[in-house]
Design a protein around this motif. Sequence first.
Motif: not given
Length: 176
Positions: A18, A49, A20
């Motif tokens: 997760n 993500q 970015t």
Amino acid sequence: MRTITGNIKILTDEDYANKTLQFILCDKYGNKLNALDVSGQIATKKTIQTDATGNFSITLYETEESEIPMFYKMVFVDNDDIEDIKLFIQSGINSIDFLKLLFPMPKLQMFYENVNMKIEFKEIVFDIFERFFVDENIFINNDENNLIQEFIKYADNTRDSEIMEKLDQYLATIGV
């Protein structure tokens, strides 16, 4: 537009679930392009993500098709320790792993043309490969050498390109 996939866990020992990622379209100097087309079809900055295992998938503009030199800068927003990565997006239909896009392809357009929506290779291609396969590494210019090097990368499965696949089929038909 081409779908780019990958897993970022190979870049570091840290957990990358997760996280970015930003993809910023840049000119040859690394400056963000603010506008590319009037219709807004090509985003100059996209953010995604990774999933729980560090995988991602994104659709980006094929920079190889551009008249001006450009690339995408892949930015790890959550970790400044990882340097930005330059991605040169090749034209194609199939999705491609981002690791295969780290280096620019030579401009291959000089060796073929589209005739009635069919790729036809110019006679120069036969001459180049004929010289190459008889171990005469005599190239007229850098583009000829780049074509051979790109073909070798394709043959070694380190690069995926529809043009190189068609070139391979063409070479088989002429007996090179």
